[in-house]
Structures are given as structure tokens and as C-alpha cells.
Design an enzyme around this catalytic site. Sequence first.
Site, PDB file in Angstrom:
ATOM      1  N   SER A  49       0.717  -1.313  -0.005  1.00  0.00           N
ATOM      2  CA  SER A  49       0.015   0.182  -0.229  1.00  0.00           C
ATOM      3  C   SER A  49       0.839   1.072  -0.205  1.00  0.00           C
ATOM      4  O   SER A  49       0.142   2.680  -0.324  1.00  0.00           O
ATOM      5  CB  SER A  49      -0.648  -0.521   1.047  1.00  0.00           C
ATOM      6  N   ASP A  87       6.030  -7.442   2.671  1.00  0.00           N
ATOM      7  CA  ASP A  87       4.441  -7.647   1.398  1.00  0.00           C
ATOM      8  C   ASP A  87       5.672  -7.570   0.375  1.00  0.00           C
ATOM      9  O   ASP A  87       6.021  -7.045  -0.226  1.00  0.00           O
ATOM     10  CB  ASP A  87       3.609  -6.274   1.451  1.00  0.00           C
ATOM     11  N   LYS A 117       4.266 -11.294   3.605  1.00  0.00           N
ATOM     12  CA  LYS A 117       2.812 -10.946   3.256  1.00  0.00           C
ATOM     13  C   LYS A 117       2.701 -12.117   2.318  1.00  0.00           C
ATOM     14  O   LYS A 117       3.157 -11.071   0.993  1.00  0.00           O
ATOM     15  CB  LYS A 117       1.964 -10.799   3.903  1.00  0.00           C
ATOM     16  N   GLU A 119      -0.897 -12.231  -0.714  1.00  0.00           N
ATOM     17  CA  GLU A 119      -2.763 -12.579  -1.560  1.00  0.00           C
ATOM     18  C   GLU A 119      -2.462 -13.360  -2.170  1.00  0.00           C
ATOM     19  O   GLU A 119      -1.968 -14.057  -3.176  1.00  0.00           O
ATOM     20  CB  GLU A 119      -2.753 -11.050  -1.910  1.00  0.00           C
ATOM     21  N   GLU A 186      -9.266  -9.089   5.071  1.00  0.00           N
ATOM     22  CA  GLU A 186     -10.024  -7.916   5.104  1.00  0.00           C
ATOM     23  C   GLU A 186     -10.493  -7.917   3.687  1.00  0.00           C
ATOM     24  O   GLU A 186     -11.158  -8.545   3.508  1.00  0.00           O
ATOM     25  CB  GLU A 186      -8.753  -7.760   3.873  1.00  0.00           C
TER      26      GLU A 186
END
Length: 284
Positions: A49, A87, A117, A119, A186
Site C-alpha cells: 500500500s 509485503d 506476506k 495475497e 481484509e
Amino acid sequence: MTDRKKVTLPSLMRKMADGSPITMITCYDYAMADLVEKAGIDIVLVGDSLGMTMLGYAGTLPVTMDDMIRHTQGVRRGSPMSWLIGDMPYMSYQPSVESAIRNAGRFMAETGCDAVKLEGGAEMADRMAGITRAGIPVMGHLGLTPQSVSALGGFRVQGKDAAHARKIVDDARALEEAGAFSILLEMVPDRVCALITERSSIPIISLGSGPQAHGQLLIFHDMFGLYPRFKPKMAKVFGNAGEVILNGLKQYVAEVTGRQFPQPEHWFGIDDGQMDELKRSLGE
Ligand code: KIV
């Protein structure tokens, strides 16, 4: 420096077992990390982000491994004791298990982070397992996964119908079996998050997914009014630093143009004798 103890995987698991909520925040640079460290936050995520919050892109897809490495290094220097997660950016793990292991290894070796991390659900279980086998702790990320925002149809709640919710439940199971040390949910409905949390033997962290998870995550810029484009529903503003900074900047402009800044305490002087000698040397 603070006198806090290093957060470790066993200390996180102990918190989960004790029913003590885990705190997690995103963070992107040294100065922010210093504050996060002093506040004693357990898990710090250098999220991709940062493409939006720090670099001004519309989404996370343009973020590179080099961007992530540079920011994660700064955060590690500011927050040595938190459990620091790097991330994995877009296309650093999707192409193959090998690319996933190689880039997770780069994060660990070049930044000193504690974990990474990525996704995705069952389709990413082989990446998760490969990274875990390489001795690197990995967090999973389900629900709204911003790297797939186009396929998901936008930034919207995920798992509102039973079939989709069932897929998220199954994905959580697949990630846990693949070796994830924790899973971030999320924008998943609260009762779906609660159901996954009840069945999980690893910490479940909520971002907008309700209070029943083992821990909570917020995005730093959303918490402090620092992201100008929008404020998501799930973000609570804990202090409007954006407003404080903007007022300070306006005052700075006013004081410089009005010649009230700087004052003598803001500059450095030179002895009269040294100044005279300087002028003499210049023939003045
Ligand atoms: O990049 C990030 O900050 C994230 C959060 C939205 C969970 O992945």
C-alpha cells in the site's frame, strides 16, 4: 530505543492462546517506525500500500521489490523489536514457487524482516509451502486482496454470499495447511471472520472484518488523516496529523513571508574576530 522485548513467533502464539488481542499496523519509513516502536505495536507490515500512501500511485500494482526492500530497511531501523513483515509486491511470487522463494529470501537477507506476506488462497498454497520450507514465516491475505482488485470488481467487501464465504473459509484452511503462520482477513463480513477464527490454530488478523479475530490491523495513513484521496469505512481516525501538519506548513509560509522566521535561536553565528579576519582576507 525502548526497553521492549523482541516480538517473536512464540510470543505471538502465546498472545493468541491467552486471548490477548494482537496489534498490527502498516508502516513505511524510519520516522513512522520509531513511533510505532515506542507505542509497542506487535506486528508491523511494510505493505505494498506504500505505492498509494507514499508514492501516490492509484493502486499497488506498480510497486517493485526494490521499492519494498528500501522502505522495509528503513522501518527495520526504526522498529527493531516488532515482528516485521515485508509485503510481497505484485508479480514477485505469482509467476512460480521459485520466484516466491527467491524474493521472500531477498526480503529476509536484505532487510532483516521477520516474515513476508502474500495475497491469495488455495491457488497460492504451493508458494506458501515453498517459502515455509525455506524457513521463512509467511502470512496469508484473504478477502479483499488489492493486487487482484480488477478481478474482484473493485475495493469491496468479499464473502457476502454463502458460496463466496465458503471459498474464503476453504482458502483459510488451505493456507494454514500450507504452513502460514497467520492469516489477514481484509473486508470480510464479521461472522465469517469469527467462524474462521474459531476454527483456526494460527492467529487471524482483521482489517475491517470485525472484532472476533485474534488481532486488528489498520493502515497508518488512514489512522492519522494522512491519505488525501479517501478514508475507508473500516479506518478509525485516531488523530488528525494531516490537519496538524497542514496548519504548521501554512504558519511556516506566513512566518517566512512575514519575516518572523527565523529568530536568533534558529541560526548559527561566528565570532566578531573571525568575521573581521574573513572580511580583511576579502579586501573589505
Ligand atoms: O499493502 C498493505 O498495506 C496491505 C494491507 C491492505 C493489508 O496488504
